[in-house]
Design a protein around this motif. Structure first.
Motif: not given
Length: 221
Positions: A22-35
């Motif tokens: 759940x923490x990983x998914x929450x972190x990925x949600x806020x990262x400004x990654x240009x996938x």
């Protein structure tokens, strides 16, 4: 050896997850990654202690399938212990370090069933990843040795003799493994294990900006 992907704009490194899906998914949600444009590097310790080690691996496998050139996965000491457990080695050490949670996640109908895709994931984990200005590794490097002479034990287990060493590394070393209350930052080394599974935070760093992104773990495991 320096390994360069086809191209990337920013680099994001993510610290020790330890089953905290759940923490990983929450972190990925806020990262400004240009996938597909940026490089995302996971520093290892995906399993053990936290509630969803299998889910973490499945999440990262999916990311690797979607962006194979831009997702890098490193080996942590807990993956190393898991591989040794599967060979019948260091069983007690693996269990003592939270491996029982990982085993529970893979048990089905009384048997340990690890998908072939997950075994392949473990087998292909890198010990380090090097680009022009940065070296990414799970625990650190032995400051007394050249990179080519580092052992698995050095790269996966070293602690204070690395990050407190009174030396200047030629590249910025980005590492996890040792939990700090806040990111450990020196001119030539950045530690981003902030103890998520212990009730701390899951941390990522965006480079070259040295900007940190964090999510608080919901509870201590």
């Amino acid at each position: 050896m320096i390994e360069e992907p086809v191209s990337y704009n920013k680099i994001f490194a993510i610290g020790d997850i330890h089953g905290c899906l759940d923490s990983l998914e929450a972190l990925l949600d806020i990262l400004p990654v240009n996938w597909g444009r940026d490089l995302v590097i996971f520093l290892g310790d995906y399993i053990d202690r936290g509630p969803s080690p299998r889910g973490v691996i499945e999440k990262i496998i999916k990311l690797k399938k979607n962006y194979p050139q831009h997702i890098i996965t490193l080996k942590g000491n807990h993956e190393w212990l898991f591989e040794r457990f599967l060979k019948g080695k260091d069983v007690d050490i693996f269990l003592y370090n939270g491996g029982n949670v990982t085993l529970r996640d893979y048990y089905k109908n009384g048997y340990l069933e690890i998908p072939e895709e997950h075994l392949k994931f473990l087998k292909e984990l890198k010990l380090f990843y090097e680009v022009e200005n940065y070296l990414f590794v799970h625990a650190g490097i032995n400051p007394q040795k050249d990179l080519k002479n580092q052992t698995e034990e050095d790269l996966l287990w070293i602690r204070g003799s690395f990050y407190y060493a009174n030396v200047r590394f030629s590249k910025i070393v980005v590492f996890g493994h040792t939990p700090f209350s806040e990111p450990f930052v020196k001119e030539d080394r950045i530690g981003i294990d902030t103890g998520c599974v212990y009730g701390g935070k899951l941390t990522a760093v965006m480079l070259p900006d040295k900007k940190f992104y964090q999510v608080k773990c919901r509870r201590r495991f």
